[in-house]
Motif scaffolding. Structure first.
Motif, PDB file in Angstrom:
ATOM      1  N   GLY A 195      51.353  -6.794 -25.148  1.00 44.11           N
ATOM      2  CA  GLY A 195      50.717  -8.028 -24.968  1.00 44.11           C
ATOM      3  C   GLY A 195      49.397  -8.078 -25.449  1.00 44.11           C
ATOM      4  O   GLY A 195      49.014  -9.345 -25.953  1.00 44.11           O
ATOM      5  N   GLU A 199      48.169 -13.056 -16.943  1.00 44.74           N
ATOM      6  CA  GLU A 199      47.433 -14.343 -16.325  1.00 44.74           C
ATOM      7  C   GLU A 199      48.379 -15.651 -15.939  1.00 44.74           C
ATOM      8  O   GLU A 199      47.909 -16.358 -15.371  1.00 44.74           O
ATOM      9  N   ARG A 253      47.999 -13.852 -29.491  1.00 48.54           N
ATOM     10  CA  ARG A 253      48.293 -14.640 -28.401  1.00 48.54           C
ATOM     11  C   ARG A 253      49.428 -15.758 -28.922  1.00 48.54           C
ATOM     12  O   ARG A 253      49.149 -16.599 -29.551  1.00 48.54           O
ATOM     13  N   TYR A 299      51.932 -10.586 -20.089  1.00 43.76           N
ATOM     14  CA  TYR A 299      50.905 -11.784 -19.687  1.00 43.76           C
ATOM     15  C   TYR A 299      50.733 -11.857 -18.428  1.00 43.76           C
ATOM     16  O   TYR A 299      51.061 -12.996 -18.063  1.00 43.76           O
TER      17      TYR A 299
END
Length: 258
Positions: free
Chosen positions: A33, A125, A38, A123
């Protein structure tokens, strides 16, 4: 803004317990990741959404679904609140229709652990939109491969496409209380055969899954291998991101297709 082309991935998502005890594969997903550009969005075909027809999740905010029983209470507290992306779902439906693959939107489907388990590590978040696509049980390996081929152009829009299953998956053979149990020959030979064929770009041999040695023992049912066929459709250059076994027979491999 310059969009970068992302790879396609096959991720062995393992037992739900990996959310609490990441073993070797959690850090491998974390590194992946951090190293990838991104994504603008993520598309996942999960072994845990078996359907009659091909379906695409069009929910704006899919619920986190704890689609398993008998695990520690802490696991049922976990949420992966990443938004959906109905516009991307529409685009996927359009691409599939153009390729002659009939699919429809599903706005009520919650997010199963085949999606949120690996994404928790990739990821954490949960701020990148995620769209899930189903695994149609009536499709052949070649047809699932064609879904991947049809959607691979999304990679150029900085969209990460993932097949989430498991390189080996026979729950009856797991050493549940010993993460470090010895890997039996039938599991390692199966995994090595698949990797060797992918390394030599002999996709045909893998799509012809009935002839893979020890197939029955590694996959009493096919739903955890099928997302690999999808991932194979996403690119030609195969590399191994991670390889390990958990509880003896559960292959935790991650493959990348560029």
């Amino acid at each position: 803004m310059h969009l970068q082309t992302l790879p396609g991935l096959f991720i062995s998502h393992g037992s739900p317990l990996l959310a609490l005890d990441p073993e070797q594969v959690g850090p491998a997903l974390q590194r992946l990741g951090l190293n990838l550009p991104r994504p603008q969005a993520i598309v996942v075909m999960s072994a845990h959404w078996e359907s009659q027809a091909l379906e695409v999740s069009s929910a704006v905010r899919p619920e986190t679904w704890h689609d398993f029983r008998g695990f520690p209470p802490a696991l049922y507290q976990l949420r992966y609140p990443a938004p959906g992306q109905p516009e991307l779902a529409e685009q996927i439906l359009h691409l599939l229709a153009e390729a002659g693959l009939h699919a429809h939107a599903n706005s009520t489907r919650p997010r199963d652990h085949g999606v949120w388990m690996p994404l928790l590590h990739l990821y954490p978040e949960a701020d990148i939109p995620v769209v899930e696509i189903s695994l149609p049980m009536s499709y052949s390996a070649e047809e699932i491969f064609k879904i991947g081929q049809t959607l691979k152009e999304l990679r150029q829009q900085q969209i990460l496409l993932i097949g989430s299953g498991s390189i080996t998956h026979n729950l009856a053979e797991l050493s549940w209380h010993n993460a470090q149990a010895t890997v039996p020959v039938w599991a390692s030979e199966f995994r090595n055969y698949v990797v060797q064929k992918l390394n030599h770009q002999n996709y045909e041999a893998v799509l012809n899954w009935q002839t893979i040695p020890h197939i029955q023992q590694n996959h009493p049912s096919l739903e955890h291998l099928a997302p690999l066929f999808f991932a194979m459709g996403l690119g030609h250059r195969f590399t191994i991101v991670h390889s390990s076994f958990s509880m003896g027979t559960l292959g935790m491999d991650i493959y990348r297709f560029d």
